[in-house]
Design a protein around this motif. Structure first.
Motif, PDB file in Angstrom:
ATOM      1  N   ILE A  63       0.848  -1.187   0.000  1.00  0.00           N
ATOM      2  CA  ILE A  63       0.000   0.000   0.000  1.00  0.00           C
ATOM      3  C   ILE A  63       0.886   1.241   0.000  1.00  0.00           C
ATOM      4  O   ILE A  63       1.798   1.370   0.819  1.00  0.00           O
ATOM      5  N   SER A  64       0.636   2.157  -0.920  1.00  0.00           N
ATOM      6  CA  SER A  64       1.438   3.376  -1.017  1.00  0.00           C
ATOM      7  C   SER A  64       0.902   4.447  -0.071  1.00  0.00           C
ATOM      8  O   SER A  64      -0.252   4.396   0.374  1.00  0.00           O
ATOM      9  N   ALA A  65       1.735   5.433   0.196  1.00  0.00           N
ATOM     10  CA  ALA A  65       1.314   6.557   1.033  1.00  0.00           C
ATOM     11  C   ALA A  65       0.164   7.312   0.366  1.00  0.00           C
ATOM     12  O   ALA A  65      -0.748   7.797   1.038  1.00  0.00           O
ATOM     13  N   GLY A  66       0.208   7.399  -0.968  1.00  0.00           N
ATOM     14  CA  GLY A  66      -0.857   8.091  -1.689  1.00  0.00           C
ATOM     15  C   GLY A  66      -2.202   7.415  -1.527  1.00  0.00           C
ATOM     16  O   GLY A  66      -3.237   8.083  -1.360  1.00  0.00           O
ATOM     17  N   GLU A  67      -2.221   6.072  -1.584  1.00  0.00           N
ATOM     18  CA  GLU A  67      -3.475   5.346  -1.393  1.00  0.00           C
ATOM     19  C   GLU A  67      -3.999   5.528   0.024  1.00  0.00           C
ATOM     20  O   GLU A  67      -5.201   5.622   0.242  1.00  0.00           O
ATOM     21  N   ALA A  68      -3.077   5.605   0.972  1.00  0.00           N
ATOM     22  CA  ALA A  68      -3.486   5.759   2.368  1.00  0.00           C
ATOM     23  C   ALA A  68      -4.031   7.148   2.670  1.00  0.00           C
ATOM     24  O   ALA A  68      -5.022   7.299   3.392  1.00  0.00           O
ATOM     25  N   LEU A  69      -3.400   8.162   2.114  1.00  0.00           N
ATOM     26  CA  LEU A  69      -3.782   9.540   2.453  1.00  0.00           C
ATOM     27  C   LEU A  69      -4.858  10.115   1.536  1.00  0.00           C
ATOM     28  O   LEU A  69      -5.637  10.975   1.966  1.00  0.00           O
ATOM     29  N   GLY A  70      -4.894   9.683   0.297  1.00  0.00           N
ATOM     30  CA  GLY A  70      -5.897  10.206  -0.616  1.00  0.00           C
ATOM     31  C   GLY A  70      -5.793  11.717  -0.751  1.00  0.00           C
ATOM     32  O   GLY A  70      -4.702  12.284  -0.895  1.00  0.00           O
ATOM     33  N   GLU A  71      -6.928  12.398  -0.677  1.00  0.00           N
ATOM     34  CA  GLU A  71      -6.974  13.849  -0.862  1.00  0.00           C
ATOM     35  C   GLU A  71      -6.287  14.611   0.270  1.00  0.00           C
ATOM     36  O   GLU A  71      -5.948  15.792   0.113  1.00  0.00           O
ATOM     37  N   LEU A  72      -6.087  13.971   1.405  1.00  0.00           N
ATOM     38  CA  LEU A  72      -5.439  14.666   2.522  1.00  0.00           C
ATOM     39  C   LEU A  72      -4.073  15.210   2.123  1.00  0.00           C
ATOM     40  O   LEU A  72      -3.653  16.281   2.589  1.00  0.00           O
ATOM     41  N   ALA A  73      -3.381  14.489   1.258  1.00  0.00           N
ATOM     42  CA  ALA A  73      -2.023  14.873   0.874  1.00  0.00           C
ATOM     43  C   ALA A  73      -1.978  16.123  -0.001  1.00  0.00           C
ATOM     44  O   ALA A  73      -0.902  16.687  -0.228  1.00  0.00           O
ATOM     45  N   PHE A  74      -3.126  16.575  -0.487  1.00  0.00           N
ATOM     46  CA  PHE A  74      -3.161  17.743  -1.368  1.00  0.00           C
ATOM     47  C   PHE A  74      -3.822  18.948  -0.698  1.00  0.00           C
ATOM     48  O   PHE A  74      -4.027  19.979  -1.333  1.00  0.00           O
ATOM     49  N   GLN A  75      -4.147  18.806   0.564  1.00  0.00           N
ATOM     50  CA  GLN A  75      -4.857  19.866   1.275  1.00  0.00           C
ATOM     51  C   GLN A  75      -3.928  20.607   2.232  1.00  0.00           C
ATOM     52  O   GLN A  75      -2.867  20.108   2.612  1.00  0.00           O
ATOM     53  N   ALA A  76      -4.356  21.813   2.598  1.00  0.00           N
ATOM     54  CA  ALA A  76      -3.600  22.630   3.541  1.00  0.00           C
ATOM     55  C   ALA A  76      -4.573  23.229   4.550  1.00  0.00           C
ATOM     56  O   ALA A  76      -4.920  24.410   4.479  1.00  0.00           O
ATOM     57  N   PRO A  77      -5.043  22.414   5.504  1.00  0.00           N
ATOM     58  CA  PRO A  77      -5.987  22.911   6.504  1.00  0.00           C
ATOM     59  C   PRO A  77      -5.354  23.982   7.390  1.00  0.00           C
ATOM     60  O   PRO A  77      -4.127  24.147   7.390  1.00  0.00           O
ATOM     61  N   PRO A  78      -6.180  24.706   8.152  1.00  0.00           N
ATOM     62  CA  PRO A  78      -5.675  25.812   8.974  1.00  0.00           C
ATOM     63  C   PRO A  78      -4.550  25.428   9.933  1.00  0.00           C
ATOM     64  O   PRO A  78      -3.685  26.241  10.241  1.00  0.00           O
ATOM     65  N   GLU A  79      -4.573  24.198  10.413  1.00  0.00           N
ATOM     66  CA  GLU A  79      -3.556  23.778  11.387  1.00  0.00           C
ATOM     67  C   GLU A  79      -2.226  23.391  10.747  1.00  0.00           C
ATOM     68  O   GLU A  79      -1.280  22.979  11.439  1.00  0.00           O
ATOM     69  N   SER A  80      -2.107  23.533   9.434  1.00  0.00           N
ATOM     70  CA  SER A  80      -0.874  23.155   8.737  1.00  0.00           C
ATOM     71  C   SER A  80       0.319  23.967   9.231  1.00  0.00           C
ATOM     72  O   SER A  80       0.209  25.164   9.499  1.00  0.00           O
ATOM     73  N   LYS A  81       1.469  23.299   9.326  1.00  0.00           N
ATOM     74  CA  LYS A  81       2.724  23.954   9.688  1.00  0.00           C
ATOM     75  C   LYS A  81       3.663  23.860   8.491  1.00  0.00           C
ATOM     76  O   LYS A  81       4.159  22.792   8.157  1.00  0.00           O
ATOM     77  N   PHE A  82       3.872  25.008   7.841  1.00  0.00           N
ATOM     78  CA  PHE A  82       4.684  25.033   6.627  1.00  0.00           C
ATOM     79  C   PHE A  82       6.159  25.240   6.949  1.00  0.00           C
ATOM     80  O   PHE A  82       6.516  25.905   7.924  1.00  0.00           O
ATOM     81  N   LEU A  83       6.992  24.655   6.115  1.00  0.00           N
ATOM     82  CA  LEU A  83       8.424  24.849   6.270  1.00  0.00           C
ATOM     83  C   LEU A  83       8.786  26.261   5.808  1.00  0.00           C
ATOM     84  O   LEU A  83       8.334  26.712   4.743  1.00  0.00           O
ATOM     85  N   THR A  84       9.564  26.952   6.586  1.00  0.00           N
ATOM     86  CA  THR A  84      10.032  28.290   6.234  1.00  0.00           C
ATOM     87  C   THR A  84      11.237  28.174   5.303  1.00  0.00           C
ATOM     88  O   THR A  84      11.839  27.099   5.188  1.00  0.00           O
ATOM     89  N   PRO A  85      11.615  29.268   4.632  1.00  0.00           N
ATOM     90  CA  PRO A  85      12.820  29.215   3.776  1.00  0.00           C
ATOM     91  C   PRO A  85      14.058  28.742   4.525  1.00  0.00           C
ATOM     92  O   PRO A  85      14.861  27.974   3.983  1.00  0.00           O
ATOM     93  N   SER A  86      14.206  29.173   5.781  1.00  0.00           N
ATOM     94  CA  SER A  86      15.376  28.732   6.552  1.00  0.00           C
ATOM     95  C   SER A  86      15.301  27.241   6.859  1.00  0.00           C
ATOM     96  O   SER A  86      16.325  26.549   6.868  1.00  0.00           O
ATOM     97  N   MET A  87      14.090  26.732   7.086  1.00  0.00           N
ATOM     98  CA  MET A  87      13.927  25.301   7.321  1.00  0.00           C
ATOM     99  C   MET A  87      14.217  24.510   6.051  1.00  0.00           C
ATOM    100  O   MET A  87      14.837  23.443   6.089  1.00  0.00           O
ATOM    101  N   ASP A  88      13.766  25.040   4.908  1.00  0.00           N
ATOM    102  CA  ASP A  88      14.062  24.386   3.626  1.00  0.00           C
ATOM    103  C   ASP A  88      15.569  24.294   3.417  1.00  0.00           C
ATOM    104  O   ASP A  88      16.095  23.270   2.949  1.00  0.00           O
ATOM    105  N   GLU A  89      16.277  25.378   3.769  1.00  0.00           N
ATOM    106  CA  GLU A  89      17.729  25.403   3.619  1.00  0.00           C
ATOM    107  C   GLU A  89      18.384  24.391   4.552  1.00  0.00           C
ATOM    108  O   GLU A  89      19.312  23.678   4.161  1.00  0.00           O
ATOM    109  N   TYR A  90      17.887  24.322   5.777  1.00  0.00           N
ATOM    110  CA  TYR A  90      18.424  23.370   6.749  1.00  0.00           C
ATOM    111  C   TYR A  90      18.208  21.937   6.273  1.00  0.00           C
ATOM    112  O   TYR A  90      19.103  21.090   6.355  1.00  0.00           O
ATOM    113  N   VAL A  91      17.001  21.651   5.765  1.00  0.00           N
ATOM    114  CA  VAL A  91      16.685  20.312   5.272  1.00  0.00           C
ATOM    115  C   VAL A  91      17.600  19.945   4.100  1.00  0.00           C
ATOM    116  O   VAL A  91      18.094  18.814   4.001  1.00  0.00           O
ATOM    117  N   ALA A  92      17.824  20.914   3.197  1.00  0.00           N
ATOM    118  CA  ALA A  92      18.688  20.661   2.044  1.00  0.00           C
ATOM    119  C   ALA A  92      20.106  20.299   2.488  1.00  0.00           C
ATOM    120  O   ALA A  92      20.730  19.379   1.941  1.00  0.00           O
TER     121      ALA A  92
END
Length: 337
Positions: A188-217
């Motif tokens: 079972i893939s993550a996409g099958e498990a999450l469905g539309e949830l993976a494409f949504q951005a509800p109010p409680e979403s925590k987005f990565l900031t540019p500095s976090m993106d840089e740290y992750v890279a």
């Protein structure tokens, strides 16, 4: 039946006067939920208040909040299960093994000795099979001396319908003929498990900031990652842990949205990837709930383990004490190659 329908309908407590299962270090009840869905009654023991509250809210069985010791009073039960914590085997530690006061295994071994269950099993990290194999040998030797055939197998939850690569060792003690559950062919893939949830951005979403993106890279470059460690919807997720769910770390689980933004995994998404049903409600702060998910045994994986335990109990075939000795030496270690 698709994945979401399966976890929502198959993983429902269905106890019906069946044998009692004692679950030590039960967490929020992932292992117990799989057993209740197979018809067992459960009684969990767990020190964390939020985890106990989650267990009681969702399962039929009781959860006793207690700091377990080798003398904790336990109910009689033909089945003992659990996931003992095992900090003492770290390479940097003193490696006292079963003599270390932080270790959960003396508690589990004591419970086996006192309850004398027909069958028991515990789940733990794969590291016990490799750099800490000395410690696993110490544990299994102590349990073998109590008169059980010991079997050890490294299993991956992804082979049992869970959309996550999660390798864990399962150690079983019994006195008859036991077979581990058969692997499923379809992943079972993550996409099958999450469905539309993976494409949504509800109010409680925590987005990565540019500095976090840089740290992750930088983290991924230092870790020699061949592709970004975002959640890839076409395959199973990587292992969920407390650290990569609740912590803002370089290997945190995150979803890349169609607009290019990346956000951290939501609680319900993490629960889906760990095979918790959508009706399952977690109690506590966001961090506490994510830690409960990361620490849990995937209920769908537990469901398959509970099925073979049930089959064992229904069988009347048992070994004599002498046969147990001959079957126990050497240790029946089973690894996938």
């Amino acid at each position: 039946m698709n994945y979401v329908d399966k976890i929502n309908h198959v993983l429902k407590p269905a106890t019906s006067g069946s044998p009692v299962v004692v679950d030590l270090f039960a967490g929020c009840g992932g292992l117990s939920l799989g057993f209740e869905a197979q018809g067992f009654e459960t009684h969990g023991f767990e020190m964390d208040a939020d985890s106990c509250a989650t267990y009681r809210k969702n399962l039929k069985g009781n959860c006793t909040q207690v700091v377990l010791t080798t003398k904790t009073e336990l109910p009689a039960a033909p089945v003992l299960i659990g996931g003992p914590p095992c900090q003492p085997f770290s390479v940097g530690g003193k490696q006292k093994g079963l003599k270390d006061s932080r270790d959960g295994f003396p508690i589990f071994i004591s419970a086996v000795e006192r309850l004398r269950p027909e069958i028991w099993l515990f789940e733990n990290v794969r590291g016990l099979l490799y750099r800490n194999k000395w410690y696993l040998d110490e544990i299994t030797q102590s349990l073998q001396e109590l008169g059980y055939v010991i079997e050890v197998k490294l299993l991956n939850a992804v082979d049992f319908g869970v959309p996550q690569n999660r390798e864990r060792i399962i150690v079983v003690g019994h006195k008859g003929y036991f077979s581990f559950p058969k692997l499923l062919e379809r992943k079972i893939s993550a996409g099958e498990a999450l469905g539309e949830l993976a494409f949504q951005a509800p109010p409680e979403s925590k987005f990565l900031t540019p500095s976090m993106d840089e740290y992750v890279a930088k983290y991924e470059k230092a870790s020699f990652c061949k592709r970004p460690r975002d959640l890839h919807l076409d395959k199973a997720a990587r292992t969920l842990t407390c650290r990569n769910l609740a912590g803002a770390t370089g290997d945190m689980h995150r979803v890349k949205l169609p607009d290019g933004r990346r956000r951290r995994l939501l609680l319900r998404e993490a629960a889906r990837l760990q095979s918790f049903p959508d009706w399952f409600e977690f109690v506590g702060t966001q961090t506490s709930c994510l830690n409960q998910v990361g620490n849990a045994v995937p209920p769908l994986f537990a469901f398959h383990l509970a099925g073979v335990v049930r089959n064992y109990l229904r069988s009347s075939k048992r070994l004599s004490p002498s046969d147990i000795v001959s079957n126990s030496l050497p240790l029946q270690l089973s690894l996938p190659f």
